[in-house]
Motif scaffolding. Structure first.
Motif, PDB file in Angstrom:
ATOM      1  N   ASP A   6       2.651  -2.947  -4.477  1.00  0.00           N
ATOM      2  CA  ASP A   6       2.736  -1.329  -4.951  1.00  0.00           C
ATOM      3  C   ASP A   6       2.640  -0.417  -3.799  1.00  0.00           C
ATOM      4  N   GLN A  62       2.178   3.080  -2.012  1.00  0.00           N
ATOM      5  CA  GLN A  62       1.457   4.236  -2.361  1.00  0.00           C
ATOM      6  C   GLN A  62       2.000   5.357  -1.416  1.00  0.00           C
ATOM      7  N   GLU A  63       1.133   6.242  -0.979  1.00  0.00           N
ATOM      8  CA  GLU A  63       1.503   7.473  -0.127  1.00  0.00           C
ATOM      9  C   GLU A  63       2.129   7.101   1.282  1.00  0.00           C
ATOM     10  N   TYR A 118       4.455   3.216   4.701  1.00  0.00           N
ATOM     11  CA  TYR A 118       3.842   3.559   3.398  1.00  0.00           C
ATOM     12  C   TYR A 118       2.292   2.744   3.521  1.00  0.00           C
ATOM     13  N   CYS A 133       0.119   0.285   1.066  1.00  0.00           N
ATOM     14  CA  CYS A 133       0.765  -0.548   0.047  1.00  0.00           C
ATOM     15  C   CYS A 133      -0.300  -1.263  -0.412  1.00  0.00           C
ATOM     16  N   CYS A 135      -4.933  -4.118   0.783  1.00  0.00           N
ATOM     17  CA  CYS A 135      -4.296  -2.915   1.334  1.00  0.00           C
ATOM     18  C   CYS A 135      -3.736  -3.018   2.490  1.00  0.00           C
TER      19      CYS A 135
END
Length: 335
Positions: A35, A37-38, A49, A51, A59
């Motif tokens: 996934d 993220q920022e 990013y 993720c 993470c």
């Protein structure tokens, strides 16, 4: 005030994940397994990013690199291959890799402490010569391991030295995009790097070696202690001309409180003849890093703050240029 822990790091922090024999997954979209993220950062080679792995909730950092040409893809493949050989606490670790059309994605250990130089100029941070030895020793440990694997980093600079956390004293060397495997019996020449930190043999397109990285380590040390850049010119060509001459000094008042042992450490690295520079192993046994009591008074960071701000602007400009090359629309009025 944040005062760096000036005790030598004892033991190693637990790794984020065990060693992984990463093979590039071809034809797969990393979003199937991670996934996104920022955004954490971007540069001329790609976008990074935060993720999370869907199955483990671990993470990590996902670096996306656009590869319109076969050469671009081969460069990323080489970086992945090299990183598979670099399992060490002082080096960023590889977790996964994907090729999906003309985009490649490298999944890396997430390091959240920020750039070393950015951290030590913080108003609440106390920087001493002693703390500089703690950082430089770890840098040399990382470079020593890289060299023992017969690999050259070739892009040692402040931006590529990160703090593992925002409060601890451990660092990680990152970015192996320019790294090369090295056979001492074969002549290797390159013509890339950051002018301010690149060695004379690179500028002159002569044979390079392990000493090429150690020159860059010497420049990093000089800047960390003084906030001054030993070879910086008004332009990149001037900087490279200064590098080829290999002349510098400790005349600025910024060095008045710096120990002679520290200056000797730098002198033994910033030698024009690559073969006469200290190796990483020899640097670790230099008195400045091994057994000499060094000053613990706070260093004046005025120059270092100016230096970091100047590099921020240069980095921003380079990012804008890279984005324009990728076809992005940039409103320069907002800069």
């Amino acid at each position: 005030m944040i005062k760096v822990d000036e005790n030598d790091p004892v033991g190693e922090v637990q790794l984020s994940f065990p060693y992984r024999d990463v093979q590039i997954k071809r034809g797969l979209d990393p979003k199937e397994e991670y996934d996104l993220q920022e955004e954490l950062g971007r540069g001329k080679f790609g976008i990074v990013y935060r993720c999370t792995e869907k199955t483990s909730n671990l993470c990590l950092a996902a670096k996306y690199i656009t590869c319109p040409k076969k050469e671009d893809r081969r460069n990323v493949e080489r970086e992945v291959d090299i990183m598979r050989s670099l399992q060490h606490p002082r080096l960023i670790q590889l977790y996964d890799a994907f090729e999906n059309g003309k985009v490649m994605c490298v999944i890396l250990e997430l390091i959240e402490g920020g750039e070393l130089f950015e951290r030590v100029i913080d108003d609440d941070f106390i920087l001493t010569e002693k703390s500089c030895t703690i950082f430089m020793r770890q840098i040399c440990e990382g470079v020593d391991f890289i060299h023992k694997q017969r690999i050259l980093h070739l892009d040692m600079k402040p931006e590529n030295i990160l703090c593992l956390t925002k409060t601890g004293n451990r660092i990680k060397i990152i970015d192996f995009g320019l790294a090369r495997r090295f056979d001492p019996d074969k002549k290797l020449q390159v013509l890339f790097g950051t002018p301010e930190f690149v060695a004379p043999e690179v500028v002159n397109y002569d044979a390079i070696g392990y000493g090429t990285d150690m020159w860059s380590v010497g420049v990093i040390c000089y800047v960390l202690l003084s906030g001054l850049s030993p070879f910086m010119g008004a332009t990149d060509p001037q900087t490279m001309a200064n590098v080829t001459i290999a002349k510098y000094d400790f005349d600025d008042e910024a060095f008045n409180e710096i120990s002679d042992t520290a200056k000797d450490f730098i002198r033994k690295l910033l030698l024009k003849d690559m073969t006469t520079r200290m190796t990483a192993q020899q640097a670790l046994h230099h008195p400045w890093l091994s057994d000499v009591v060094v000053p613990e008074m706070e260093l004046d960071r005025t120059n270092l703050k100016k230096y970091v701000i100047r590099r921020r602007w240069r980095k921003a400009i380079n990012t804008i240029i890279a984005l324009k090359r990728m076809g992005a629309e940039i409103d320069t009025n907002l800069i």
